[in-house]
Design a protein around this motif. Structure first.
Motif, short mmCIF file in Angstrom:
data_model
loop_
_atom_site.label_atom_id
_atom_site.label_comp_id
_atom_site.label_asym_id
_atom_site.label_seq_id
_atom_site.Cartn_x
_atom_site.Cartn_y
_atom_site.Cartn_z
N SER A 182 0.20 -1.14 -0.35
CA SER A 182 0.23 0.06 -0.09
C SER A 182 1.09 1.41 0.02
CB SER A 182 -1.02 0.13 1.47
OG SER A 182 -0.06 0.09 2.55
N VAL A 183 2.01 1.13 0.45
CA VAL A 183 2.86 2.42 1.08
C VAL A 183 3.47 2.56 -0.29
CG1 VAL A 183 4.97 3.17 2.19
CG2 VAL A 183 2.92 1.69 2.91
N VAL A 184 3.96 1.52 -1.22
CA VAL A 184 4.39 1.47 -2.49
C VAL A 184 3.43 2.07 -3.83
CG1 VAL A 184 5.62 0.18 -4.41
CG2 VAL A 184 6.05 -0.56 -2.27
N ARG A 185 2.33 1.44 -3.73
CA ARG A 185 1.05 2.34 -4.66
C ARG A 185 0.92 3.53 -4.36
NH1 ARG A 185 -2.14 -1.70 -2.95
NH2 ARG A 185 -3.17 0.31 -1.59
N LEU A 186 1.34 4.22 -2.85
CA LEU A 186 0.78 5.12 -2.87
C LEU A 186 2.23 6.13 -3.16
CD1 LEU A 186 -0.43 5.46 0.97
CD2 LEU A 186 -1.62 6.36 -1.35
N ALA A 187 3.19 5.61 -2.96
CA ALA A 187 4.43 6.43 -3.95
C ALA A 187 5.05 6.21 -4.79
CB ALA A 187 5.47 5.58 -3.27
N LYS A 188 3.85 5.39 -5.93
CA LYS A 188 4.11 5.22 -6.97
C LYS A 188 3.05 6.68 -8.13
CE LYS A 188 6.26 1.23 -8.35
NZ LYS A 188 7.43 1.12 -9.52
N GLU A 189 2.26 6.99 -7.36
CA GLU A 189 1.54 8.28 -7.53
C GLU A 189 1.81 9.35 -8.22
OE1 GLU A 189 -1.96 9.10 -5.12
OE2 GLU A 189 -2.46 6.88 -5.16
N PRO B 246 17.10 5.96 7.58
CA PRO B 246 16.41 5.13 6.59
C PRO B 246 15.97 5.17 5.63
CG PRO B 246 16.31 4.16 8.47
CD PRO B 246 16.94 5.91 8.45
N PHE B 247 16.14 4.79 4.31
CA PHE B 247 15.36 5.03 3.81
C PHE B 247 15.20 4.16 2.61
CE2 PHE B 247 18.43 7.73 1.66
CZ PHE B 247 18.49 7.24 0.38
N THR B 248 13.82 3.64 1.33
CA THR B 248 14.45 3.14 0.79
C THR B 248 13.74 3.65 -0.83
OG1 THR B 248 13.09 0.89 1.89
CG2 THR B 248 12.70 0.68 -0.10
N LEU B 249 14.05 2.98 -1.38
CA LEU B 249 14.24 4.39 -2.65
C LEU B 249 13.20 3.53 -3.95
CD1 LEU B 249 16.10 6.79 -5.21
CD2 LEU B 249 15.08 4.76 -6.28
N VAL B 250 11.82 4.15 -4.04
CA VAL B 250 10.64 3.55 -5.38
C VAL B 250 10.77 4.36 -6.51
CG1 VAL B 250 8.46 3.61 -5.20
CG2 VAL B 250 9.65 3.28 -3.07
N GLU B 251 11.85 3.38 -6.84
CA GLU B 251 11.79 3.77 -8.98
C GLU B 251 10.11 4.37 -9.37
OE1 GLU B 251 14.32 1.82 -11.42
OE2 GLU B 251 15.69 2.47 -10.20
N THR B 252 9.95 5.31 -9.99
CA THR B 252 9.30 5.70 -11.01
C THR B 252 9.63 5.76 -12.27
OG1 THR B 252 8.74 8.07 -10.30
CG2 THR B 252 7.19 6.31 -9.43
N ASP B 253 8.61 5.43 -13.83
CA ASP B 253 9.33 5.20 -14.74
C ASP B 253 8.41 6.59 -15.70
OD1 ASP B 253 10.66 3.08 -14.52
OD2 ASP B 253 8.62 1.78 -15.36
N SER B 254 7.54 7.05 -15.29
CA SER B 254 7.19 8.59 -15.93
C SER B 254 7.50 9.65 -15.70
CB SER B 254 6.10 8.41 -15.62
OG SER B 254 5.67 8.63 -13.80
N TRP B 255 7.79 10.44 -16.62
CA TRP B 255 8.98 11.71 -16.67
C TRP B 255 8.16 12.89 -17.84
CZ3 TRP B 255 11.30 14.68 -13.77
CH2 TRP B 255 12.69 15.20 -14.57
N HIS B 256 7.19 13.31 -16.90
CA HIS B 256 6.02 14.47 -17.98
C HIS B 256 6.93 15.80 -18.24
CE1 HIS B 256 6.13 16.21 -13.92
NE2 HIS B 256 6.06 17.71 -14.18
N PRO C 73 15.06 12.33 -10.55
CA PRO C 73 14.20 13.57 -9.70
C PRO C 73 12.70 12.06 -10.76
CG PRO C 73 15.46 14.91 -11.17
CD PRO C 73 15.94 12.67 -10.76
N GLY C 74 11.52 12.73 -9.50
CA GLY C 74 9.77 11.45 -10.13
C GLY C 74 10.32 10.36 -8.83
N ASP C 75 11.28 9.95 -8.91
CA ASP C 75 11.48 9.10 -7.74
C ASP C 75 11.57 9.53 -6.70
OD1 ASP C 75 12.36 7.07 -9.78
OD2 ASP C 75 14.90 7.38 -9.83
#
Length: 398
Positions: free
Chosen positions: A6-13, A318-328, A365-367
């Motif tokens: 659920s946290v990953v899903r929110l982050a990928k928005e 501590p952190f975890t990086l969530v990658e996102t593919d979109s770049w507008h 940027p965007g991640d």
């Protein structure tokens, strides 16, 4: 660290909305499971109160209320929050600067007891309780000489604003015994914060036992309740090396059964961080990646005005990086690859740092960076409106 879906899903928005991602998320099911396990291991006579200062948001309090012995509060505002959640839950009230209005409010709200930190405060409680025609149970908070085990913060054993100096205890006990409207039923001995060693913490509790037994003999009093404070910590530097609660409670059971007098009917803990830290996440989108003077910076939406804990305690969180593919944007997307990064916020100060020299595989940027163990002393201690940036969202899962 593996993040909840659920946290990953929110982050990928981040690629689907006009504003950059910035939110706190709290896993309430994980919180309930964690606290249920902790309290189940406590031996007889030991009770776990939740220190609301760590996180006083209503959904968190509602999740904890059925699981803990009560709430520990440090202000009239926290008294009101506790009572808004549960009109009957036991509430204990500490803190070094209680006003007369707060003391009266506490008595009207039916708090279980007050932790008194000075002789003047004793006079205040006595006067207000007498005026209201009530008897108020109190503990005296004592600033012991120590020595104490190492921890991030020392509350006693050195000059601090907390408690009554051990050398001044005879006068305070006499006043507490003689003053109308109050009943001295024990002592409060919260001496440090963020202790990570269970053997050292047990040694400290044994010191408490010896001190209180000595005071009972010296002052001809009976201790009914001993509050040993909170102070059990979170290892933000090594998430795999946390306080050994099972080992601690096993030793605590032997200590209480073998050495604590039977008339000490209640031994209270008042933990905050140890209960709620692991359930919280702070997610913030990378706005820019750049290098200055051979240091690579990830500049994020947010910072210490929303999550002040790393700056306050001077650690890399501590952190975890969530990658996102979109770049507008119709521009190149800068990135850093397999090198250490320093994470900074959007404030106009070089002190706005969340983590330093942390290796990452790739960041753009965007991640989104998701800081774990952000459920305590994060939003609550932050200077929210500095520079008037938007506040983060708050999500309560499920």
């Amino acid at each position: 660290m593996i993040l909840p879906d659920s946290v990953v899903r929110l982050a990928k928005e981040s690629g689907t909305r006009p504003e950059p991602v910035c939110f706190f998320a709290y896993d309430l099911d994980a919180l309930r499971a964690h606290v249920t396990r902790l309290t189940a291991l406590l031996p007889d006579r030991c009770h776990m109160f939740y220190a609301m200062k760590a996180n006083s948001q209503a959904p968190v309090l509602e999740a904890l209320a059925p699981l803990v012995a009560g709430f520990e509060v440090a202000s009239g505002g926290e008294v009101a929050k506790a009572r808004a959640v549960d009109s009957d839950i036991p509430v204990i009230f500490g803190g070094p600067a209680k006003t007369e209005q707060e003391i009266a409010q506490a008595l009207d709200a039916g708090v279980t007891r007050l932790h008194v930190e000075s002789e003047l405060e004793l006079h205040r409680v006595s006067a207000i309780a007498t005026e209201k025609g009530r008897d108020c149970d109190i503990l005296l908070r004592v600033n012991l000489r120590g020595p104490f085990p190492s921890a991030t913060l020392a509350m006693a054993g050195r000059p601090t604003q907390f408690g009554i100096d051990e050398s001044a205890l005879p006068s305070a006990v006499k006043l507490a015994k003689d003053a109308p409207g109050i009943r001295l039923i024990g002592f409060h001995l919260h001496s440090l914060s963020n202790s990570l060693s269970s053997p050292a913490h047990l040694e400290m509790l044994d010191l408490y036992r010896r001190k209180v037994e000595g005071w009972e003999r010296e002052f001809d009093i009976t201790c009914e309740v001993l509050n040993v404070g909170g102070g059990i910590g979170i290892n933000y530097g090594d998430l795999d090396a946390q306080f050994e609660w099972e080992q601690f409670t096993e030793g605590l059971g032997a200590l209480v059964a073998d050495t604590f007098p039977e008339h000490w009917r209640e031994i209270d803990f008042e933990c905050g961080r140890f209960l709620t830290a692991a359930c919280g996440y702070y997610a913030t989108e990378i706005l820019d990646v750049k290098t200055n003077h051979q240091t690579t910076y990830l500049i994020v939406r947010g910072g210490t005005h929303q999550f002040r804990l790393p700056s306050s305690w001077q650690h890399s969180h501590p952190f975890t990086l969530v990658e996102t593919d979109s770049w507008h944007l119709p521009t190149p997307r800068p990135e850093t690859y397999r090198e250490p990064v320093t994470v900074v916020g959007e404030l106009c100060t070089p002190k706005d740092v969340l983590a330093r020299d942390v290796p990452v595989e790739r960041a753009r940027p965007g991640d989104v960076l998701v800081f774990t163990h952000a459920g305590a002393y994060g939003w609550e201690i932050s200077h929210h409106d500095f520079l008037s940036h938007p506040h983060p969202e708050h999500h309560y899962l499920p």
